[in-house]
Design an enzyme around this catalytic site. Structure first.
Site: not given
Length: 654
Positions: A361-363
């Protein structure tokens, strides 16, 4: 003794310089508009210059002062403390799967027998897991924990570099955290204290059931690999028993693939059903990372086995690797989204033949950081001396006395089951539209680009993608390349605008049959130099896109503040990244990688440039009339070949 070395704050760029760079970034779009019958370049540019001059003297100066004041009041910096997570990630309502999550496919472990990789190893019981699969999973978990511990120990070492400090601080954000869905704007879960029992656990998913497995002891020390394996085997045995009793899990994890507002609504309802569901969510969020144990090795529906007696295609063939990438990304296309928690920052995915990869997940942090950890985990194969010999006996091992693991049993009702089924239908449409492929270009790599062409490899590859896009799509587009601002405390990213007047001139020369190799090479050199300068500015806090974002967000709309500079359709078009690109490391331990296109008619490209080859992970949408992954693979291959030929001919005539 700790190091006194610290990282500086991200600067607030100079307003005048940002506006000047912004003009230059518009030039290729204005030139292209003129070439296609639009407004004259000089006139259109002068309009924008007038707007910028007015902005700089008026409301822009006010916004710059506000930004400087905000920075002074911010603990770390004006961007990361106030805007970035919300605007780049958490306000985006699209499903994470394909659209936001990134994925990596690891190389096979050299210690695993070929028969296992070819799918000839027996599976265990009704759960259909293999012993080698569990062993590799245990080893990858242990190696990931070693990397985490190694980074943490560096806090007690002198002589650490600024890059080391940035990696320490950033890598800490990929552990013990999840993204939390909230209506309108998501958030991140809080990092638990080390006294929290969940902080010592790994989330394990198997047949859509959830388990928590302790992999650190009460003193936060790593358990030995064989003990991690024993605990994973105990989970496997438990799931096997459940299956034999006819139990079936509700695929709650599929809800994490949904539109973020819908998932937020469903999560609120799920939590309202029982306090135990709250406890499960806390354990998931606080766990170190996740592990998906698959009860299959995914094969593309159109693929046939390549060898007699083998249910799987030969390793490292296009169908085999494509299937691996697809499974890490989303699971099998006919049944996507299962056995995952897409909100988790980092997930290891291991299939029955020991194929492994990572999903992120990128955040919390950008993909480069977990890829460094993944490379550490994979570079050293399974140490067989760290484990007991594998048994050839049939049946499930007796592990009833093994402790250190627990079931996470969601309390669900008919509404939750219905929402899971409907979410699966929606995610299937996303996955079926995802045209995800890869290119392993082996004709040359960074060594030839640096030593023979004498050009910057990254800028050279970016020019190849510019040429490929133009040939494949017949137009130019705003292009995003990620630059890491790792020189600064909590540094994240800045945009490198690859489309420039110089890159456009190079591309047009390459498609002009009247252009000479000498002219093309000269224009390539100029375009590469321009790109190198833009890269340096972005990496040193002198980029333009984050600054423009901050200025625009500090306009007071309630007071009627606006400006033509930001209302201009060209401002929007210059940030519509139909071609979105990002480079990782050389990727020696990775077979492939990928992330989704930012627009339905765009392309997302993750690439890894090594001395003698370049790997590209390419994603577009089948529904797009403009783009095609297979077509882009062909276009990049031809662009790289033509650029090399151009350089060789031009150099030979010097």
């Amino acid at each position: 003794m700790t190091s006194a070395l610290t990282l500086p704050r991200l600067p607030v760029p100079d307003l005048h310089q940002t506006l000047q760079k912004y003009f230059q970034s518009l030039d290729p779009l204005l030139l292209e508009d003129e070439a296609r019958g639009g407004p004259k370049f000089a006139e259109a540019r002068r309009v924008r210059e007038t707007w910028a001059e007015n902005f700089e003297r008026g409301i822009g100066r006010v916004c710059q002062e506000r930004l400087i004041a905000l920075d002074k009041a911010s603990p770390t910096n004006w961007l990361d403390d106030n805007f970035w997570l919300k605007k780049a990630y958490h306000e985006w309502r699209a499903p994470l799967i394909v659209n936001s999550n990134w994925w990596l496919a690891f190389h096979n472990d050299p210690t695993v027998p070929l028969d296992v990789i070819l799918g000839r190893r027996r599976t265990i019981g009704a759960v259909e897991i293999t012993d080698w699969q569990v062993r590799r999973a245990a080893w990858l978990v242990r190696r990931t924990l070693e990397w985490k511990a190694r980074l943490e120990r560096q806090h007690d070492q002198t002589g650490i570099t600024r890059a080391g400090i940035w990696l320490q601080d950033t890598a800490a954000k990929m552990f013990n955290v999840s993204r939390l869905p909230q209506t309108g704007c998501d958030t991140l879960s809080t990092i638990p204290p080390c006294t929290d029992p969940g902080a010592r656990k790994v989330l394990v998913m198997l047949h859509d059931w959830f388990y928590a497995v302790e992999v650190l002891d009460e003193h936060m020390q790593m358990l030995p690999p064989d003990e991690i394996e024993r605990r994973l085997l105990a989970v496997v045995a438990d799931a096997d028993g459940r299956l034999k009793r006819g139990e079936k899990a509700t695929a709650v994890g599929v809800l994490t693939t949904d539109d973020r507002d819908r998932w937020a609504k469903n999560l609120r309802y799920l939590l309202s059903l029982s306090p135990s569901n709250h406890d499960i969510l806390n354990t998931i969020n606080h766990s170190l990372f996740a592990l998906s144990l698959e009860h299959y090795t995914y094969v593309l529906p159109s693929t046939t086995p390549s060898t007699a007696g083998s249910p799987l295609p030969a390793p490292n063939t296009v169908p085999e690797l494509t299937a691996h990438l697809h499974n890490v990304r989303s699971g099998p296309t006919p049944r996507p989204g299962h056995n995952r928690w897409y909100d988790k920052a980092y997930t290891l995915v291991v299939e029955t033949n020991t194929r492994a990869g990572a999903l992120g997940e990128h955040s919390p942090c950008d993909a480069l950081v977990p890829s460094i950890g993944a490379e550490y985990a994979v570079v050293e194969g399974i140490d067989e001396d760290a484990f007991p010999p594998l048994s050839d006996e049939e049946g499930m091992p007796c592990l009833k006395s093994v402790s250190g693991w627990e079931r996470l049993e969601w309390l669900v009702d008919e509404r939750v089951r219905r929402e899971c089924a409907e979410a699966e239908e929606r995610v299937r449409a996303i996955v079926e539209d995802s045209d995800d492929g890869f290119l392993c270009f082996t004709d040359y790599g960074t060594e030839w680009i640096k030593n023979e062409a004498r050009l910057s490899p990254d800028a050279y590859i970016q020019m190849a993608m510019q040429l490929a896009w133009y040939r494949a799509c017949g137009c130019f587009t705003a292009t995003y390349e990620t630059a890491l601002t790792r020189l600064f405390k909590n540094g994240r990213t800045e945009t490198i605008r690859t489309l420039t007047a110089d890159s456009r001139a190079f591309v047009l020369a390459m498609v002009n049959p009247q252009s000479t190799p000498q002219t093309r090479q000269s224009l390539l050199r100029r375009a590469v130099q321009t790109h190198t300068n833009l890269t340096r500015h972005a990496a040193t806090g002198r980029g333009i896109d984050r600054h423009l974002l901050g200025l625009r967000l500090l306009l007071d709309a309630s007071a009627g503040e606006r400006h033509d500079l930001f209302d201009d359709e060209l401002f929007t078009r210059s940030q519509t990244w139909k071609l979105s690109t990002s480079g990782l490391s050389e990727g020696h331990q990775f077979r492939g990688t990928g992330f989704g296109a930012m627009y339905p008619d765009g392309i997302g490209i993750n690439y890894m440039a090594a001395p003698h080859l370049i790997k590209f992970g390419i994603e577009s949408k089948y529904s797009s009339q403009l783009t095609s992954t297979e077509g882009f693979i062909t276009a990049i291959t031809e662009a790289l070949a033509d650029m090399k030929s151009t350089c060789i001919i031009a150099i030979s005539h010097l």
